[in-house]
Design a protein around this motif. Structure first.
Motif, short mmCIF file in Angstrom:
data_model
loop_
_atom_site.label_atom_id
_atom_site.label_comp_id
_atom_site.label_asym_id
_atom_site.label_seq_id
_atom_site.Cartn_x
_atom_site.Cartn_y
_atom_site.Cartn_z
N THR A 36 0.84 -1.20 0.00
CA THR A 36 0.00 0.00 0.00
C THR A 36 0.87 1.25 0.00
N TRP A 37 2.00 1.20 0.70
CA TRP A 37 2.91 2.34 0.72
C TRP A 37 3.50 2.59 -0.66
N LEU A 38 3.58 1.55 -1.47
CA LEU A 38 4.16 1.68 -2.81
C LEU A 38 3.09 1.92 -3.87
N ARG A 39 1.94 2.39 -3.45
CA ARG A 39 0.77 2.53 -4.32
C ARG A 39 1.01 3.41 -5.54
N ASP A 40 1.97 4.31 -5.50
CA ASP A 40 2.22 5.21 -6.62
C ASP A 40 3.19 4.63 -7.65
N LEU A 41 3.77 3.48 -7.35
CA LEU A 41 4.70 2.85 -8.30
C LEU A 41 3.96 1.92 -9.24
N PRO A 42 4.37 1.87 -10.50
CA PRO A 42 3.80 0.86 -11.39
C PRO A 42 4.20 -0.53 -10.91
N VAL A 43 3.32 -1.50 -11.09
CA VAL A 43 3.59 -2.88 -10.66
C VAL A 43 4.14 -3.67 -11.85
N LEU A 44 5.24 -4.37 -11.60
CA LEU A 44 5.82 -5.24 -12.61
C LEU A 44 5.67 -6.69 -12.12
N PRO A 45 4.78 -7.47 -12.76
CA PRO A 45 4.60 -8.86 -12.34
C PRO A 45 5.67 -9.76 -12.95
N LEU A 46 6.16 -10.73 -12.16
CA LEU A 46 7.14 -11.71 -12.64
C LEU A 46 6.59 -13.11 -12.43
N ASP A 47 6.98 -14.03 -13.31
CA ASP A 47 6.63 -15.43 -13.07
C ASP A 47 7.55 -15.98 -11.98
N ALA A 48 7.29 -17.18 -11.52
CA ALA A 48 8.02 -17.74 -10.38
C ALA A 48 9.52 -17.87 -10.64
N ASP A 49 9.90 -18.24 -11.87
CA ASP A 49 11.32 -18.39 -12.19
C ASP A 49 12.04 -17.04 -12.13
N LEU A 50 11.44 -16.04 -12.75
CA LEU A 50 12.06 -14.70 -12.71
C LEU A 50 12.05 -14.13 -11.30
N ALA A 51 11.00 -14.43 -10.53
CA ALA A 51 10.93 -13.96 -9.15
C ALA A 51 12.09 -14.52 -8.33
N ARG A 52 12.37 -15.79 -8.51
CA ARG A 52 13.48 -16.43 -7.79
C ARG A 52 14.80 -15.75 -8.13
N ARG A 53 15.00 -15.48 -9.40
CA ARG A 53 16.24 -14.81 -9.83
C ARG A 53 16.30 -13.38 -9.29
N PHE A 54 15.15 -12.70 -9.29
CA PHE A 54 15.11 -11.32 -8.77
C PHE A 54 15.50 -11.27 -7.30
N VAL A 55 14.94 -12.16 -6.48
CA VAL A 55 15.24 -12.11 -5.04
C VAL A 55 16.66 -12.59 -4.74
N GLN A 56 17.31 -13.21 -5.71
CA GLN A 56 18.73 -13.55 -5.57
C GLN A 56 19.62 -12.38 -5.94
N GLY A 57 18.99 -11.27 -6.38
CA GLY A 57 19.75 -10.06 -6.71
C GLY A 57 20.20 -9.98 -8.15
N GLN A 58 19.70 -10.87 -9.00
CA GLN A 58 20.11 -10.86 -10.40
C GLN A 58 19.39 -9.77 -11.18
N ARG A 59 20.08 -9.17 -12.11
CA ARG A 59 19.45 -8.26 -13.06
C ARG A 59 18.75 -9.10 -14.11
N LEU A 60 17.58 -8.64 -14.53
CA LEU A 60 16.76 -9.41 -15.47
C LEU A 60 16.50 -8.63 -16.74
N ARG A 61 16.70 -9.29 -17.87
CA ARG A 61 16.37 -8.68 -19.16
C ARG A 61 14.87 -8.84 -19.37
N MET A 62 14.20 -7.74 -19.61
CA MET A 62 12.76 -7.74 -19.79
C MET A 62 12.43 -7.37 -21.23
N ASP A 63 11.28 -7.83 -21.72
CA ASP A 63 10.89 -7.54 -23.10
C ASP A 63 10.72 -6.05 -23.34
#
Length: 108
Positions: A36-63
């Protein structure tokens, strides 16, 4: 005396004295979710595989995506915030900015 902060009205504010007299359940109910505090930010949804990589601190190439700060979510869980930056060949690169411990516990 502060009457509001960050666009939140004064009637949402709770003093430490008010909290100290409440049960743990009531104190928990007084908290506003981080998403709720981040309500002004756009939301970027990730699938489970990308989410795992994101929380490991990896940079992700997005379309694609507009450059800037985003709230990153997966499976209804707020993972943290990231920054989309321009990449090569019209792609964007998602750089993790802040990761929530609860997200790391879920995906690691």
């Amino acid at each position: 005396r502060r009457l509001s902060t960050g666009g939140w009205p004064a009637d949402m504010m709770v003093t430490p004295e008010q909290l100290s007299g409440q049960s743990a359940l009531a104190r928990q109910a007084a908290l506003v979710p981080v998403s709720t505090w981040l309500r002004d930010l756009p939301v970027l949804p990730l699938d489970a595989d990308l989410a795992r990589r994101f929380v490991q601190g990896q940079r992700l190439r997005m379309d694609a995506g507009q450059a800037g700060l985003v709230a990153v979510m997966s499976e209804g869980i707020l993972l943290g915030t990231g920054e989309l930056r321009p990449g090569e060949e019209g792609h964007a690169v998602l750089h993790p900015a802040r990761l929530l411990p609860s997200a790391q516990a879920h995906y690691l």
